[in-house]
Scaffold this motif. Structure first.
Motif, short mmCIF file in Angstrom:
data_model
loop_
_atom_site.label_atom_id
_atom_site.label_comp_id
_atom_site.label_asym_id
_atom_site.label_seq_id
_atom_site.Cartn_x
_atom_site.Cartn_y
_atom_site.Cartn_z
N TYR A 13 6.97 -2.39 -0.71
CA TYR A 13 8.26 -1.70 -0.57
C TYR A 13 9.35 -2.65 -0.10
CZ TYR A 13 6.21 2.77 -1.65
OH TYR A 13 5.60 3.80 -2.32
N LEU A 24 10.68 -4.11 -3.15
CA LEU A 24 11.54 -3.16 -3.86
C LEU A 24 12.95 -3.18 -3.27
CD1 LEU A 24 11.87 -0.59 -5.72
CD2 LEU A 24 11.31 0.71 -3.70
N LEU A 36 13.18 4.70 5.23
CA LEU A 36 13.04 5.97 4.50
C LEU A 36 11.90 5.90 3.48
CD1 LEU A 36 14.07 8.76 3.58
CD2 LEU A 36 15.72 7.59 2.14
N LEU A 37 11.77 4.74 2.82
CA LEU A 37 10.72 4.60 1.82
C LEU A 37 9.36 4.36 2.45
CD1 LEU A 37 12.42 2.30 -0.83
CD2 LEU A 37 12.11 4.76 -0.92
N PHE A 83 -3.80 0.33 -1.90
CA PHE A 83 -2.51 -0.34 -1.96
C PHE A 83 -2.61 -1.84 -2.22
CE2 PHE A 83 -0.82 3.68 -0.55
CZ PHE A 83 0.34 3.74 -1.30
N LEU A 134 8.51 -4.68 -9.90
CA LEU A 134 9.51 -4.34 -8.89
C LEU A 134 10.48 -5.49 -8.63
CD1 LEU A 134 7.83 -2.27 -6.06
CD2 LEU A 134 9.51 -1.56 -7.73
N GLY A 179 13.72 9.67 -0.86
CA GLY A 179 13.70 8.21 -0.96
C GLY A 179 13.82 7.74 -2.40
N TYR A 180 13.12 8.44 -3.29
CA TYR A 180 13.19 8.11 -4.72
C TYR A 180 14.64 8.23 -5.22
CZ TYR A 180 12.73 8.91 -9.76
OH TYR A 180 12.87 8.86 -11.12
N ARG A 193 12.84 0.12 -11.25
CA ARG A 193 12.52 0.40 -9.85
C ARG A 193 12.06 1.83 -9.66
NH1 ARG A 193 18.02 -1.43 -7.83
NH2 ARG A 193 17.81 -3.63 -7.49
N VAL A 205 8.60 2.72 -11.21
CA VAL A 205 7.46 2.22 -10.42
C VAL A 205 7.29 3.09 -9.18
CG1 VAL A 205 6.55 0.28 -9.12
CG2 VAL A 205 7.67 -0.12 -11.29
N LEU A 206 8.43 3.41 -8.56
CA LEU A 206 8.39 4.21 -7.34
C LEU A 206 7.82 5.61 -7.60
CD1 LEU A 206 9.23 3.65 -4.44
CD2 LEU A 206 11.29 4.96 -4.88
N LEU A 208 4.18 5.26 -7.82
CA LEU A 208 3.61 5.04 -6.48
C LEU A 208 3.52 6.36 -5.72
CD1 LEU A 208 5.33 1.75 -5.26
CD2 LEU A 208 2.94 2.08 -5.82
N LEU A 254 0.46 8.29 -6.28
CA LEU A 254 -0.69 7.80 -5.50
C LEU A 254 -0.57 8.21 -4.04
CD1 LEU A 254 -1.21 4.12 -6.51
CD2 LEU A 254 -2.92 5.91 -6.45
N GLU A 255 0.66 8.09 -3.54
CA GLU A 255 0.89 8.29 -2.12
C GLU A 255 0.65 9.73 -1.71
OE1 GLU A 255 5.01 7.93 -1.21
OE2 GLU A 255 4.69 9.21 0.54
N LEU A 302 -2.90 10.82 -1.05
CA LEU A 302 -3.40 10.14 0.15
C LEU A 302 -2.86 10.80 1.41
CD1 LEU A 302 -3.36 6.29 -0.45
CD2 LEU A 302 -5.21 7.61 0.56
#
Lengths: 231, 255
Positions: free
Chosen positions: A156, A159, A172-173, A217, A228, B144-145, B161, B164-165, B168, B171-172, B175
């Motif tokens: 991140y 990114l 935030l991310l 990850f 990215l 956030g996205y 960007r 990809v986010l 992600l 996946l996140e 979890l």
């Protein structure tokens, strides 16, 4: 030289470079570590009770780690983007997965140092007691959690690198993504510290969770890091 | 629908409106369906034995979270298509972005209606239930996205960007959900929200609920069509703005 060894060499070189930058600038030691320590002191002011502090010490250690990590990640990529170093690496045809591995590893080393200091602070300031078995579990927890944090932080951080407003964007991310690490590491540390009468055996399932997170990850990071930063 | 979206995206002429005959009809349909839903939910459907009239919130609460999930799945699918496609059409990215925006709006509505219902039924706006907590994380993740979509850079950078986010996030979220469940399961008895699986719904209630799902889905498609066209126009305008500026500089240089 086979591509595999060259990739490992690049990763090692990137990690060495990052650690050398840190060694020379001493940002971690002179700024981030004191910040983490003052956070621990501020928690004590906010909670103002020895019993409560001892009970919640594991959570506070990891919260302080996450806050400090935000700064370390910013710093790790500020170094890369300040004079276009990251672009130069990419233009030179360096494998992004190797850059990812190298930067993650350097971040992990720095985080481990911070966590060791924070656990020490918890022992001294919050009166946490650490048995020998607890210490062993603490080390395993730290390693498992740090691998996950290092990979996510690098991913991140990459990114948000080099864009306006990254200081505000990164937390935030990053914070929602590392929630599983906060949960897992806090519970495992509770077991290691024996907070609230937790047994050491209760910690292992949480370490498995940390391991899964680290595995996911580190794999995804080496694939996704390229697209990215490739701009 | 995909064909239709594509046709709009690759057309070179700049459309000045986001509406077409089809979207107007769809919009009208959405209004009619939502009105019928309001009548069904507020007047025709019976009160719940235990909850009384508060059960009526369900007819909005369930469809909004349904639409939000649908929106986020669409975002992920479009992002994957963008990244895997050979021509990398920005149209996929715009649909992904538009869908995420609507998803965030609907998760917010769902959290809002849920907490109002919780206040009446459980006496509290929020409980640290696994499902609620995960939903809150879902909300923040996509905020956030959307923030990443607004970063500086070219349209291509934005598309890469954010794609990809979005992947992600796929996946996140499992979890986070898994770990939050684990966290709750060991620290609190099963909460009220998870106990609702064996509830028996009256036929009319069930019909209203499914009608609500359909109505909100139509609303989603309508909003999505407009929003992605809006994004197309914004992109077209910013590219045109750049072209115009370059043109102006050229003229200066010639002079």
């Amino acid at each position: 030289m086979s591509p595999r060894t060259s990739r490992v060499n690049v990763a090692v070189a990137v990690a060495k470079k990052d650690l050398l930058v840190e060694w020379n600038s001493k940002i971690l030691m002179n700024q981030v570590a004191p910040f983490a320590a003052i956070v621990m002191v501020m928690f004590a002011f906010a909670l103002d009770n020895d019993g409560i502090l001892q009970r919640v010490a594991p959570g506070l250690v990891w919260l302080a780690t996450l806050f400090s990590m935000l700064i370390v990640v910013q710093r790790s990529f500020a170094v890369e983007t300040a004079d276009g170093a990251l672009d130069a690496l990419r233009v030179a045809g360096v494998d992004p997965a190797a850059i990812f591995a190298g930067k993650s590893f350097a971040l992990m080393v720095q985080l481990c140092a911070l966590e060791t200091m924070l656990v020490g602070t918890a022992v001294v300031l919050y009166g946490v007691e650490l048995t020998l078995g607890g210490l062993g579990q603490m080390v395993v927890t730290m390693v498992a959690a740090t691998i996950g944090l290092g990979c996510v932080g690098t991913l991140y951080g990459g990114l948000a690198a080099g864009v306006k407003g990254r200081e505000t964007l990164l937390p935030l991310l990053l914070l929602p993504v590392v929630a599983p690490v906060l949960i897992g590491a806090t519970r495992a540390t509770e077991a290691a510290f024996g907070s609230g009468g937790a047994e050491i055996s209760e910690g292992w399932p949480w370490i498995v969770l940390l391991g899964i997170f680290a595995l996911v990850f580190s794999t995804v990071g080496s694939v996704a890091f390229g697209p990215l930063v490739d701009e | 629908m995909a064909v239709r979206l594509r046709a709009v995206n690759i057309s070179t002429e700049t459309r000045l409106s986001t509406g077409t005959v089809a979207t107007r009809r769809l919009g009208a349909l959405a209004i009619v369906m939502l009105t019928v839903l309001a009548v069904l939910a507020l007047i025709i459907s019976p009160e719940d034995v235990n909850q009384g009239s508060t059960v009526r919130i369900m007819y909005v609460h369930v469809p909004t979270i349904w639409v939000a999930y649908m929106a986020f799945i669409l975002t992920a699918v479009c992002s994957a298509t963008y990244l895997s496609g050979r021509n990398r059409s920005l149209g996929w990215d715009r649909v992904a972005g538009a869908s995420a925006e609507i998803g965030v709006l609907f998760v917010a509505l769902s959290l809002l209606t849920g907490s109002l219902w919780g206040r009446i039924t459980w006496g509290t706006y929020w409980v640290w239930d696994a499902r609620l907590t995960s939903t809150a994380f879902l909300f923040i993740t996509y905020i956030g996205y959307l923030a990443v979509r607004r970063l500086d850079g070219t349209q291509r950078q934005r598309a890469r960007r954010s794609s990809v986010l979005a992947l992600l996030a796929v996946l996140e979220i499992p979890l986070v959900h898994f770990s939050v469940r684990l966290w709750r399961s060991l620290h609190q008895e099963a909460s009220v929200a998870t106990g609702g699986t064996d509830v028996e719904l009256d036929d009319l209630m069930l019909f209203s609920l499914f009608f609500g799902l359909a109505a909100f889905s139509v609303l989603f498609v309508w909003l999505l069509l407009h929003r992605q066209r809006m994004l197309y126009l914004e992109d077209a305008m910013s590219s045109q703005g750049l072209d115009a500026a370059i043109e102006a500089r050229r003229k200066e240089a010639v002079r």
